[in-house]
Design a protein around this motif. Structure first.
Motif: not given
Length: 391
Positions: A184, A187-188, A191, A193, A199, A317
């Motif tokens: 992941h 993706t993280r 992301e 925010k 982030n 999450y």
């Protein structure tokens, strides 16, 4: 000699960005001179070959990356040493400290703290605990391991070791070790925010002295792993990357590696030693914790949990829990990151009171719906009907 560790749990309410407040010019100059003297002293002490201070390793990483698994492996491998452990969790309910307890024979040394976040409201408590552990006359330690919450900003945690005048004489920050979920990570890191909030995943990579790229088995294509490594390199070109599966990393690659460099950190963030400023939390990420005395029916529990994982996994999450299954003498421990779920029976309950503890972290969490759903899984008469929910 059995591995001995003291575990403290510091639940967290969020992660954040430090916003610098405007200050008078004279005050700014004074603080810069003070930070310069602190940096010079800390740098000299860190380079001393005979540094007698206790090394502190800070384990960082986004939710579900594998920090607790790595911590347990370290404690298992280092059975001839004595480490104190401080565990920080997101939310009011602690789960990780229960999982760490299984690895240490020190029940009397385990404490929980339920009053805030290690990177902001309870940072003073972190200093207090460390100073208490390391004060003259206490049992000698080979080191201290701090496991932060998955949503913590690493900078204020690291800062603690340089702004506390007493602590910096007793402890040295050995390394910030960031565990990255290979499945992941992209993706993280990508992301978006809310405005004004950093982030956390990016910050955790940027401040790392060593990167553990975990769960590589979930990314079988080498080209995809290379993309993840390239993204990490773009953020932090200095930290070595160690690939792992199920956090199988030698403790010697994590502990006492003398990797933290204050000078490089100040080059990256000149305001690193600035203790003023406010944290802005990401209000879109919340947690729900449920504690229930007694047992649950395994079939009902699976039927309740499966649609949560498959239908709402994008917004969740992290899920984790320790469950008492009706008719089984062993604890059932489960973890989930989005739609990837794993669970297994672990050690026996023995004389310990049978109960269930669950934690959900994510967006769009409906506390009442989760509470009702889990209540329906209970086995009537297995214990007093007592339920506590935190959010």
């Amino acid at each position: 000699r059995k591995a001995c560790a003291s575990a403290f749990s510091l639940p967290c309410v969020g992660a954040a960005q430090i916003s610098r407040a405007a200050r008078p010019a004279a005050t700014v100059r004074q603080q810069k001179r003070r930070r310069g003297r602190m940096a010079e002293l800390a740098s000299k002490m860190d380079k001393m070959d005979t540094d007698a201070r206790v090394p502190v390793t800070v384990l960082i990483g986004y939710l579900g990356a594998g920090k607790t698994t790595l911590l347990n492996r370290i404690l298992t491998e280092k059975q001839d040493t004595k480490y104190a452990v401080i565990v920080n969790e997101f939310g009011e309910l602690g789960i990780d400290d229960r999982l760490v307890r299984r690895r240490v024979n020190a029940e009397e040394d385990i404490f929980e703290m339920n009053n805030g976040c290690i990177c902001c409201t309870v940072r003073a408590d972190l200093s207090r605990i460390l100073n208490k552990l390391l004060q003259p006359g206490m049992k000698p330690l080979d080191g201290v391991i701090v496991e932060t919450t998955g949503l913590a900003d690493p900078a204020p945690v690291a800062q603690t070791f340089f702004v506390d005048e007493v602590l910096k004489e007793r402890a040295r920050l050995d390394a910030l070790v960031t565990v990255v979920d290979a499945k992941h990570a992209l993706t993280r890191l990508g992301e978006i925010k809310p405005e004004g909030v950093e982030n956390e995943a990016v910050e955790q990579v940027a401040f790392a002295d060593r990167l553990i790229l975990n769960k590589c088995d979930l990314v079988p294509e080498e080209a995809e792993l290379k993309k993840v490594e390239d993204r990490l390199r773009a953020i932090n070109k200095f930290a070595p990357i160690v690939r792992s599966t199920q956090a199988k990393v030698s403790a010697d690659q994590v502990l006492n590696i003398k990797a933290f460099d204050l000078e490089k950190t100040l080059e990256m963030d000149p305001e690193f030693l600035n203790t003023e400023g406010e944290h802005e939390h990401d209000a879109t990420v919340t947690s729900v914790g449920i504690t229930v005395d007694g047992e649950v029916d395994l079939g009902k529990f699976n039927a309740w949990l499966e649609p949560i994982v498959t239908e709402k996994g994008v917004d969740i999450y992290r899920m984790k829990g320790v469950i008492a299954i009706y008719g089984d003498p062993n604890k059932y421990v489960y973890h989930a990151v989005h739609m990837i779920f794993s669970g297994a029976y672990t050690d026996p309950w023995g004389d310990e009171e049978r109960c269930c503890k669950l934690m959900f972290i994510g967006k769009n969490l409906d506390k009442e719906e989760l509470e009702r759903g889990f209540e329906a899984c209970r086995v009537e008469g297995s214990a007093a009907k007592k339920q506590k929910t935190s959010a």
